[in-house]
Design an enzyme around this catalytic site. Structure first.
Site, PDB file in Angstrom:
ATOM      1  N   TYR A  15      -2.010  82.340  15.042  1.00 35.43           N
ATOM      2  CA  TYR A  15      -2.102  81.117  15.854  1.00 35.43           C
ATOM      3  C   TYR A  15      -3.288  80.321  15.307  1.00 35.43           C
ATOM      4  CZ  TYR A  15      -2.146  78.497  20.347  1.00 35.43           C
ATOM      5  OH  TYR A  15      -2.093  77.535  21.329  1.00 35.43           O
TER       6      TYR A  15
ATOM      7  N   THR B  19      -1.491  75.829  26.195  1.00 33.39           N
ATOM      8  CA  THR B  19      -0.878  75.027  27.246  1.00 33.39           C
ATOM      9  C   THR B  19      -0.665  75.858  28.514  1.00 33.39           C
ATOM     10  OG1 THR B  19       0.240  73.681  25.576  1.00 33.39           O
ATOM     11  CG2 THR B  19       1.171  73.624  27.791  1.00 33.39           C
TER      12      THR B  19
ATOM     13  N   VAL C 236       6.727  74.821  18.677  1.00 36.24           N
ATOM     14  CA  VAL C 236       6.196  75.333  19.938  1.00 36.24           C
ATOM     15  C   VAL C 236       5.619  74.125  20.676  1.00 36.24           C
ATOM     16  CG1 VAL C 236       4.609  76.988  20.985  1.00 36.24           C
ATOM     17  CG2 VAL C 236       5.656  77.511  18.795  1.00 36.24           C
TER      18      VAL C 236
ATOM     19  N   LYS D 102       2.031  80.066  14.149  1.00 39.72           N
ATOM     20  CA  LYS D 102       2.137  78.872  14.975  1.00 39.72           C
ATOM     21  C   LYS D 102       1.005  77.963  14.522  1.00 39.72           C
ATOM     22  CE  LYS D 102       1.451  76.465  19.091  1.00 39.72           C
ATOM     23  NZ  LYS D 102       0.636  76.267  20.293  1.00 39.72           N
TER      24      LYS D 102
END
Lengths: 309, 309, 309, 309
Positions: free
Chosen positions: B139, B51, B211, B167
């Site tokens: 991730y 993002t 997140v 994440k």
């Protein structure tokens, strides 16, 4: 002045980037490899492609590879530089570095990691082209970037003067044929197939040339296909291509489970070059798995059967 | 000394990277955004995530964003830095820069463009961990890197001490639940969901936090979900989450056909932040398409309905 | 008169289809299985779903399974019949047969093998609904049919009166939440999750129920989750769900390499039912691979640990 | 006695199944179409393939189409029958019906909807072959069944006597070349490409023939490619193929958004056949969308440009 010659075509291998034991560019090996390719009669050098392990290199290492290539090629054949990065900003930096190094053309992929629309792909090419000025070939490789540069996008970019050709590694030969047919209306547009297994067929369709990864290992074989095809001797082209098809099995040297397919393929090429005495090591970029002695032996067997050892 | 606090959890937004009209990092806007997030009570800052448009930034710009974050956070909450690049060599450089900038932890994806096996993914993490020493979160974002870090790989890396958390942006909630269950046997392991639409459900499963990209726009809302869930008030958590689900429709502000989905989503977030007066422009990274006034209007309507304007 | 009761919800297992050694429907075992499910308090029976191996059955065998179900259920709970075939014409025949058998509702997938647009999916439902008249639930299972019935398509069909609910086996929980939120404006619309691993979470979101494949093996466990959730006891719901999550590992009893994943999952369910004494054999449909004694032993171990043996 | 002739090869169109306004098989049109194909010199008829809309037909309708074909062909060329269904049990029924109808060979896909391993695909073929006894060609069409029949599986089944050839609609020409090379060691094995756009290239590689969907519309053109290739006149083969490549644009007659791609392709073929006076209607199977007059006009334009009207 850089640029591609009129009627650019032929065999343009995506040159492997030899590495030292500590993952640095092995410049001496790279010089030898380029000499080996030039001696075999290749028509250009494609540096920093996928087979070159570009995405495993730092910016400094990319620059080193280009410097060796431009210097070693010495203007005898064009040097093309792959520009492979996720979006426009980092790609612009690579493109500038490549221009500084003196390459003759860029080969640019679609953006990746992110999802770009076809219009956004065109915007990517437009920004790079406007900033750099070098001729650009589109590099269509959906297996790596997970988006296809569609046929309509290619012809639109060609008509707009953003690209002078394509390296088609999509595996979609029917679509590629459409591009080749379109290209007849696009003066100077060069369509290269990225397949090393269908070079004769691509030339039959009217392709201008091939960018064969296996061309690192047996460049003379691919030059022979090209020459046979230009002479209309399709039987000879096919026989040579079938020989190289069998040689291609070196990419399956890696033990399944012990490594991924990319490591097996890249390791197969580099191991073959090492066994042929062209480069020093079969080191490939981290985090991929390196061939062991048993796997090296498999490659040796294939080379022996192919009478390349 | 950097590192993550014991029992790290909560709302850790992937912080947007505001840009100027000429695609530079807008540091003043970034400071304001971080202040806005801290005021809302977020529990950490995840810089250089997807993002954050990390893949649209040059190395210099990545460093700028981290510097602003570390300075503005001032130790109040941990700063995590995404390390997103194709393979180990360039990732090592990003990781070193992040360590120099003083972040508290790294968030590392699997390699991409290339195809790495699960063992090769582990090798990637092992090399970065050994060289840098900062705590690392895995991730998992197969939609971007096109490989999944499998549950067995995650638990193996946690057991080996290579990672301290995950994440999970895979969208595979059933697999995520397995990770959360595994994590009970892994002291200190923190499982964060990357979804902004299922935070209550993830906390019900036992996740440590979220997140949420949408957390840039309404951080207080996500903190309220977290607080309600900690208090066992699932009705309130759900009501808040449903409100944010509706707010999420800002990501569909972009006109289909005129831009790709990534541009629509990133542009939606930035347009909302611009309309809320937090950042200066809604510029997003090249080559993505920027929102026009009609598209801005759509986002404004959603914000008005959500009583955020 | 057939149809679904008002406020239809709860645990509706996709009932396995027991087979004899020569691949016929084992009606005695099927009766026992249905009795076992009813005794556990399930709220409906979903015959001829994916777990039922419908696509492995001939038309005659599909009819046999429905006859046993309608007779054995005896009106105590609704019987739903899956209609799984490639396009409208053969689906119409299945739907007519199901209506003749006396089922209460149909569960219809999108067309497959061919590629239908969302409008064409609606046309498929419209034709079946108009011809048959039974209530229809949409069955969204992109992993099998390779197209998603989009959220907008679902709400459009519900508004048009073509469907009365959905069985969501897409694995996309965020999208499912949107459907659940939409459903509040659709009187009588019932949203069921197809996941057996996230039933508590789905009920937290507001789902009406679950269609858990694992519910064949431990229906009472799923009923307990449902009851706990209805009572607002999310801790208890979660504990029960986690126990069933561990039990789900029976689907990995098949030796990788020796069989595909579908065989491993279907064989795991049937082997567990055989070991629990509910059905006679663990035969699954051709051409899938049947569990051997070593694989049966793995399932037995899991059942013992789960105190189900 | 049924079976394929020695050295079977050439142009074997997947014959369209004309339909009446109420979706019945239009037997008069089918007779005319088969006559049209035979007059053009095709070397076989492939009934009940994907282009034949097999998956849109009921069992009764499949049988009708086969009856017309066997009767109309009258032994002049072999009639092959596609066996397309999800698993072994229903496929066995189709295969029996086809044998009863008197066809010369079967063309069998991998199972679908379910996920079969390569070994399970072999088991599927083995059961059908043992029960029916007719020669079987493997039909590799991953775009429809979502699994590839791998090269090693094909050669293994050929060596075991389960199959006598392949229809390769995978679009993977490099892999197909490997099959063609393998086939030299497999006496009587016939490799057909399913592409209508690369027939010349496939014949150059050594393929035995082609199964071109577009061959319904212009069978004589494909026969000319085949004859030119057999005569070694690759220039003429290519020119003819390029003409047919342009004709292929009839499949894009459907308005995007109004229908899916399958409807556009099938409707394009049938509309062209209707305009050429071969079949009565351009009705396609439900739930696909039928061409309107504006779309018919687009097809007419292409036919006029191709001088086929």
């Amino acid at each position: 002045m850089p640029g591609l010659p009129n009627g650019f075509g032929g065999i343009v291998p995506p040159v492997c980037t030899p590495m030292t034991e500590d993952f640095e560019v092995d410049t001496a090996s790279l010089e030898r490899l380029i000499g080996f390719l030039l001696d075999a009669g290749v028509h250009g050098l494609f540096m920093l492609g996928s087979t070159s392990e570009t995405v495993f290199l730092t910016d400094r290492q990319r620059a080193m590879a280009l410097d060796v290539a431009v210097r070693t090629a010495g203007g005898k054949v064009p040097v093309l530089a792959g520009v492979i990065d996720m979006t426009t900003a980092p790609s612009l930096e690579h493109a500038r570095n490549a221009a500084k190094a003196g390459v003759d053309a860029l080969v640019l992929t679609a953006p990746f990691y992110t999802r770009a629309s076809q219009d956004e792909i065109v915007a990517h090419f437009r920004t790079i082209q406007a900033a750099i000025g070098l001729p650009i070939m589109a590099y269509d490789i959906p297996s790596a970037v997970h988006v296809k540069i569609e046929r309509a996008t290619i012809t639109r970019m060609a008509a707009e003067g953003l690209i002078v050709g394509i390296k088609d590694s999509s595996g979609d030969e029917a679509n590629f044929r459409g591009l080749v047919m379109d290209a007849r209306a696009l003066p100077g547009f060069a369509a290269f197939t990225g397949s090393e297994l269908l070079v004769d067929a691509a030339l039959l369709l009217g392709a201008n040339g091939s960018v064969p990864g296996l061309g690192n290992v047996d460049p003379a074989g691919f030059v022979r296909i090209y020459d046979a095809a230009r002479a209309g001797d399709w039987q000879r082209a096919r026989a040579e291509q079938e020989r190289l098809y069998r040689l291609f099995s070196i990419i399956y040297g890696g033990t399944p489970g012990r490594m991924g397919f990319t490591a097996s393929a890249l390791g197969g090429f580099k191991t073959a070059l090492m066994l042929r005495g062209v480069i020093e090591t079969n080191v490939i970029g981290r985090p991929l798995t390196r061939y062991t002695s048993e796997e090296i032996e498999r490659v040796r067997q294939v080379l022996v059967e192919a009478e390349l050892l």
